[in-house]
Design a protein around this motif. Structure first.
Motif, short mmCIF file in Angstrom:
data_model
loop_
_atom_site.label_atom_id
_atom_site.label_comp_id
_atom_site.label_asym_id
_atom_site.label_seq_id
_atom_site.Cartn_x
_atom_site.Cartn_y
_atom_site.Cartn_z
N THR A 179 0.98 -1.07 -0.06
CA THR A 179 0.27 -0.18 -0.76
C THR A 179 1.38 1.26 -0.04
O THR A 179 1.92 0.96 0.03
N SER A 180 0.13 2.16 0.57
CA SER A 180 0.65 3.46 0.50
C SER A 180 0.30 4.59 1.93
O SER A 180 -0.17 3.97 1.88
N TYR A 181 1.15 5.32 2.77
CA TYR A 181 1.20 5.58 3.25
C TYR A 181 1.37 7.79 3.20
O TYR A 181 1.50 7.96 2.24
N TYR A 182 0.46 8.22 4.35
CA TYR A 182 0.02 9.46 4.11
C TYR A 182 0.99 9.56 5.76
O TYR A 182 0.14 9.32 6.64
N ILE A 183 1.11 10.17 6.10
CA ILE A 183 2.41 10.41 7.33
C ILE A 183 2.29 12.31 7.61
O ILE A 183 2.67 12.62 6.98
N GLY A 184 2.02 11.96 8.77
CA GLY A 184 1.87 13.92 9.45
C GLY A 184 2.74 14.10 10.26
O GLY A 184 3.18 13.00 11.30
N LEU A 185 3.71 14.90 10.19
CA LEU A 185 5.14 14.97 10.89
C LEU A 185 5.06 16.25 11.63
O LEU A 185 4.87 17.37 10.97
N ASP A 186 5.34 16.38 12.30
CA ASP A 186 5.58 17.93 12.99
C ASP A 186 7.10 18.14 13.38
O ASP A 186 7.49 16.48 13.62
N ARG A 229 3.45 17.31 5.30
CA ARG A 229 2.41 16.31 5.06
C ARG A 229 2.84 14.95 3.40
O ARG A 229 3.59 15.63 2.47
N ILE A 230 3.23 13.71 3.87
CA ILE A 230 3.76 13.19 3.53
C ILE A 230 3.23 11.99 2.72
O ILE A 230 2.61 11.00 3.62
N VAL A 231 3.20 11.68 1.72
CA VAL A 231 2.37 10.73 1.04
C VAL A 231 3.66 9.45 0.23
O VAL A 231 4.76 10.27 -0.80
N THR A 232 3.35 8.43 0.23
CA THR A 232 4.39 7.47 -0.21
C THR A 232 4.29 7.19 -1.32
O THR A 232 3.28 6.61 -1.77
N HIS A 233 4.71 6.33 -2.58
CA HIS A 233 5.03 5.57 -3.54
C HIS A 233 4.33 3.66 -2.37
O HIS A 233 5.03 3.80 -1.82
N ARG A 234 3.80 2.72 -3.23
CA ARG A 234 3.68 1.65 -3.14
C ARG A 234 4.70 1.10 -2.79
O ARG A 234 5.97 0.80 -3.10
#
Length: 265
Positions: A179-186, A229-234
């Motif tokens: 799958t792919s991930y959406y990751i939020g980072l401070d 805000r990061i969206v990864t490839h699968r």
């Protein structure tokens, strides 16, 4: 834009959520449906313990707003898919979790008390079945339909249920999914932060597709930080989960604010 508690109370008032909403908001109801649909689709019995299940209680208003800005919506999806490993072995991944979908995806338009089943078949392509999934009248109609079907089978002398299980394909753990991930980072607002994060992702074999950065200042301390805000490839679930754990250990990370899976891209 409503608060979670207010939206849930309205769903209960309309009869869409139970008085005890645990099965609804924690994904248990969707997990039961996923096990049934996987059993029908892949001709192998699947039980609740074969379904990885996450609910919607940890989805924040900030997640929804950030997803909207990036062209996504968040939906609770139940996914059953056949996977093939490098050696040709097959298995079935069955999982329920909040998921980011591109706004143009057919499932993104499913709202209110409506449900949809989206199928990707090797020869038939993409199919979607859509209809009301909650409320007194739709539920009564479905129950009555089952009763009529059972009565007809008894009268005609046929089997009381149809057996569809003809084989056995193993259920796979969530770590086997791709799958792919959406990751939020401070993160700290200082030089080199983005490079360190990108390097760590590369070390774990995870490629970044989208990265957005917003600078904000704490009103009390007057200290600036950055929201990434990061969206990864699968990639494999195992690699993605390991990447998130490694990111948490960086000294420039203030917090991991959200981790959501992405489908349909």
């Amino acid at each position: 834009g409503a608060q979670f508690a207010d939206a849930l109370a309205e769903a209960q008032r309309l009869g869409y959520a139970e008085a005890d909403p645990t099965a609804d908001v924690e994904g248990h109801d969707a997990a039961a449906k996923a096990a049934i649909l996987a059993t029908l689709s892949f001709h192998t019995r699947f039980a609740l313990e074969n379904v990885h299940c996450e609910g919607i209680t940890n989805v924040s208003a900030a997640d929804i707003a950030a997803a909207k800005d990036a062209g996504f919506v968040i939906k609770l999806l139940a996914i059953a898919e056949k996977l093939t490993d490098a050696d040709g072995g097959e298995g079935i991944s069955v999982r329920v979790h909040p998921t980011l979908l591109p706004r143009e995806h057919p499932l993104a338009a499913v709202r209110g008390a409506f449900n949809a089943v989206f199928i990707e078949a090797e020869n038939a392509g993409e199919l979607m079945f859509y209809g009301q999934g909650a409320g007194g009248t739709p539920t009564a109609s479905a129950v009555l339909g089952d009763l009529v079907s059972a009565a007809r089978r008894l009268v005609l002398g046929g089997p009381q249920r149809t057996e569809t299980t003809t084989g056995h394909v193993p259920a796979l753990p969530i770590e086997a999914a791709t799958t792919s991930y959406y990751i939020g980072l401070d993160v700290a607002d200082q030089p080199g932060v983005l490079a360190r994060i990108a390097q760590l992702f590369a070390e774990h074999g995870v490629s970044i597709e989208i990265m957005r950065q917003t600078i904000h200042k704490d009103a009390e301390s007057n200290v600036e930080s950055a929201e990434l805000r990061i969206v990864t490839h699968r990639a494999s679930e195992a690699a993605l989960a390991a990447t998130v754990e490694a990111v948490k250990g960086l000294d420039v990370i203030n917090s991991v604010t959200s981790v959501l899976r992405v489908e349909g891209v």
